[in-house]
Design an enzyme around this catalytic site. Structure first.
Site, PDB file in Angstrom:
ATOM      1  N   TYR A 145     -10.620  -2.162   6.365  1.00 18.40           N
ATOM      2  CA  TYR A 145     -10.134  -0.809   6.604  1.00 18.40           C
ATOM      3  C   TYR A 145      -9.978  -0.503   8.091  1.00 18.40           C
ATOM      4  O   TYR A 145      -9.276   0.427   8.465  1.00 18.40           O
ATOM      5  CB  TYR A 145     -11.094   0.214   5.988  1.00 18.40           C
ATOM      6  CG  TYR A 145     -11.070   0.264   4.474  1.00 18.40           C
ATOM      7  CD1 TYR A 145     -10.211  -0.547   3.731  1.00 18.40           C
ATOM      8  CD2 TYR A 145     -11.906   1.124   3.776  1.00 18.40           C
ATOM      9  CE1 TYR A 145     -10.194  -0.500   2.352  1.00 18.40           C
ATOM     10  CE2 TYR A 145     -11.900   1.179   2.388  1.00 18.40           C
ATOM     11  CZ  TYR A 145     -11.040   0.364   1.686  1.00 18.40           C
ATOM     12  OH  TYR A 145     -11.029   0.420   0.307  1.00 18.40           O
ATOM     13  N   TYR A 195       0.872  -1.175   0.000  1.00 18.46           N
ATOM     14  CA  TYR A 195       0.000   0.000   0.000  1.00 18.46           C
ATOM     15  C   TYR A 195       0.911   1.228   0.000  1.00 18.46           C
ATOM     16  O   TYR A 195       1.620   1.478   0.969  1.00 18.46           O
ATOM     17  CB  TYR A 195      -0.883  -0.001   1.247  1.00 18.46           C
ATOM     18  CG  TYR A 195      -1.998   1.032   1.209  1.00 18.46           C
ATOM     19  CD1 TYR A 195      -3.251   0.703   0.715  1.00 18.46           C
ATOM     20  CD2 TYR A 195      -1.786   2.332   1.676  1.00 18.46           C
ATOM     21  CE1 TYR A 195      -4.272   1.630   0.677  1.00 18.46           C
ATOM     22  CE2 TYR A 195      -2.795   3.274   1.637  1.00 18.46           C
ATOM     23  CZ  TYR A 195      -4.038   2.920   1.146  1.00 18.46           C
ATOM     24  OH  TYR A 195      -5.049   3.856   1.104  1.00 18.46           O
TER      25      TYR A 195
END
Length: 401
Positions: free
Chosen positions: A362, A270
């Site tokens: 998340y 990420y």
């Protein structure tokens, strides 16, 4: 650097190139197309005096140069196939009854159908160019594909592909490491993880063997071991071909794997723009109203920095949330040992089949913050407006935050 999208249309740029006799491969103007005609896509269809004609958009030529051509003049079976598929797709949605109507003794397509076909053709070209751009910019061997069979959405206009963190002005993501391990056999000797006080993260099959929350210390550019070292996984980039695709349930873009991924395998990093937490708070106020979830706190050791993947990122920018994810987040340290700036790696939590969507939570429930008793050490930035979750999992919590 900040980039500004070009406001001129493709047709305008093509006309300018032809007027000045300039070539530009990215907009379809080559030496060949300056002197010849090549079908770019088909815009319309009619039957006149029993003969079929297609309206042709010529590659590298503006739409004002479109011409009607009889079927026998066209040697582009794939483009004809795309044309017919797009027409049938429009009709299958029940928007029109009959596809053709008669005007002045000529059978022509209804304008709404022709308009849809042109939009699909332009979208197909735009997505193909975007795919080529992504694969040109990536630094790993695996391919990136792009697919949209759901709507007319094209590539995001304000997204720039990067392979590693992009620090905001004043932030240094390298701490000047100058030493590495002297191992001849990293798994068996006192390697980089042991020097940091942790165990080697991978087994002999290069699969993750540590629990969520524990850090990964890989061998760095100063280590004696070579590129085939078992402790060099994340730094090599994703080994799997992935597809950015348009979801059919209102979640925008998503990412699916084109290959089987075994349990505990590294999938992707990420990455994004590294900003201060204060700047993240300011941007978060803007993102909240849009329902975006691209801010990711780097609070492994402190909460000084945040990764913002809204404008700058890689494939992970498009990975959706799930309350029952198949990816797990881990903090990774390689050439930078600054605990405030770990690299964020996503590993598979189970076997993932080809064609299956990739997701991560998340909220990162179950992750461990080694500096406190909190379970939020790896969580994305908290948001002030609750966003409804559309993951569809049996255990869905109802909200992304």
């Amino acid at each position: 650097a900040w980039y500004v999208p070009c406001l001129a249309s493709l047709e305008t740029l093509q006309e300018l190139c032809r007027k000045e006799n300039l070539t530009c491969k990215s907009i379809g103007i080559t030496n060949r197309s300056l002197k010849s005609y090549e079908v770019e896509y088909l815009c319309d269809y009619k039957v006149e005096e029993g003969k079929a004609y297609y309206l042709v958009k010529w590659k590298g030529w503006p739409e004002s140069s479109n011409t009607w051509e009889p079927r026998k003049h066209l040697n582009c079976p794939l483009l004809i196939q795309n044309f017919l598929r797009d027409k049938n797709e429009y009709l299958s949605r029940g928007r029109e009854g009959k596809a053709m109507k008669v005007r002045n003794q000529v059978k022509i397509l209804k304008p709404a159908i022709a308009d849809y076909i042109v939009k699909k053709a332009k979208q197909r070209i735009a997505l193909q160019r975007w795919k080529e751009e992504l694969n040109r910019k990536k630094n790993h061997k695996a391919m990136i594909l792009v697919e949209n069979t759901v709507d007319l959405e094209g590539p995001p206009l304000d997204f720039y592909y990067i392979n590693e963190y992009k620090p905001a002005p004043g932030i240094n993501v390298l701490n000047g490491i100058t030493t590495g391990c002297e191992c001849a056999d990293c798994p068996a000797e006192k390697c980089c993880p042991k020097e940091a006080g942790f165990i080697l993260a991978y087994n002999k099959r290069k699969k993750l063997k540590i629990q969520p929350g524990l850090p990964i210390y890989e061998c760095n550019s100063y280590c004696r071991c070579g590129p085939d070292c078992l402790n060099r996984i994340v730094q090599k980039g994703t080994p799997y071909s992935l597809c950015i695709f348009r979801t059919n349930n209102g979640r925008g873009w998503g990412v699916k794997t084109l290959q089987k991924i075994k349990t505990n395998s590294f999938v992707m990093e990420y990455v994004g723009e590294v900003i201060t937490s204060e700047e993240a708070e300011r941007r978060g106020q803007l993102y909240d109203n849009q329902g975006n979830t691209y801010l990711f706190d780097l609070d492994y050791d402190s909460d000084e920095f945040t990764v913002d993947a809204a404008r700058y990122g890689n494939v992970s920018h498009f990975v959706n949330h799930s309350c029952d994810p198949n990816l797990q987040v881990f903090n990774v340290f390689i050439d930078n040992l600054d605990l405030r700036l770990p690299r964020i790696a996503l590993f598979s939590t189970r076997t993932i089949k080809p064609g299956e969507e990739l997701t991560f939570d998340y909220q990162m429930k179950g992750s461990i913050d080694l500096t406190s008793d909190s379970a939020e050490g790896l969580s994305p930035s908290k948001k002030r407006i609750r966003t409804v979750c559309k993951c569809g999992a049996v255990c869905c919590r109802g909200y992304l935050n």
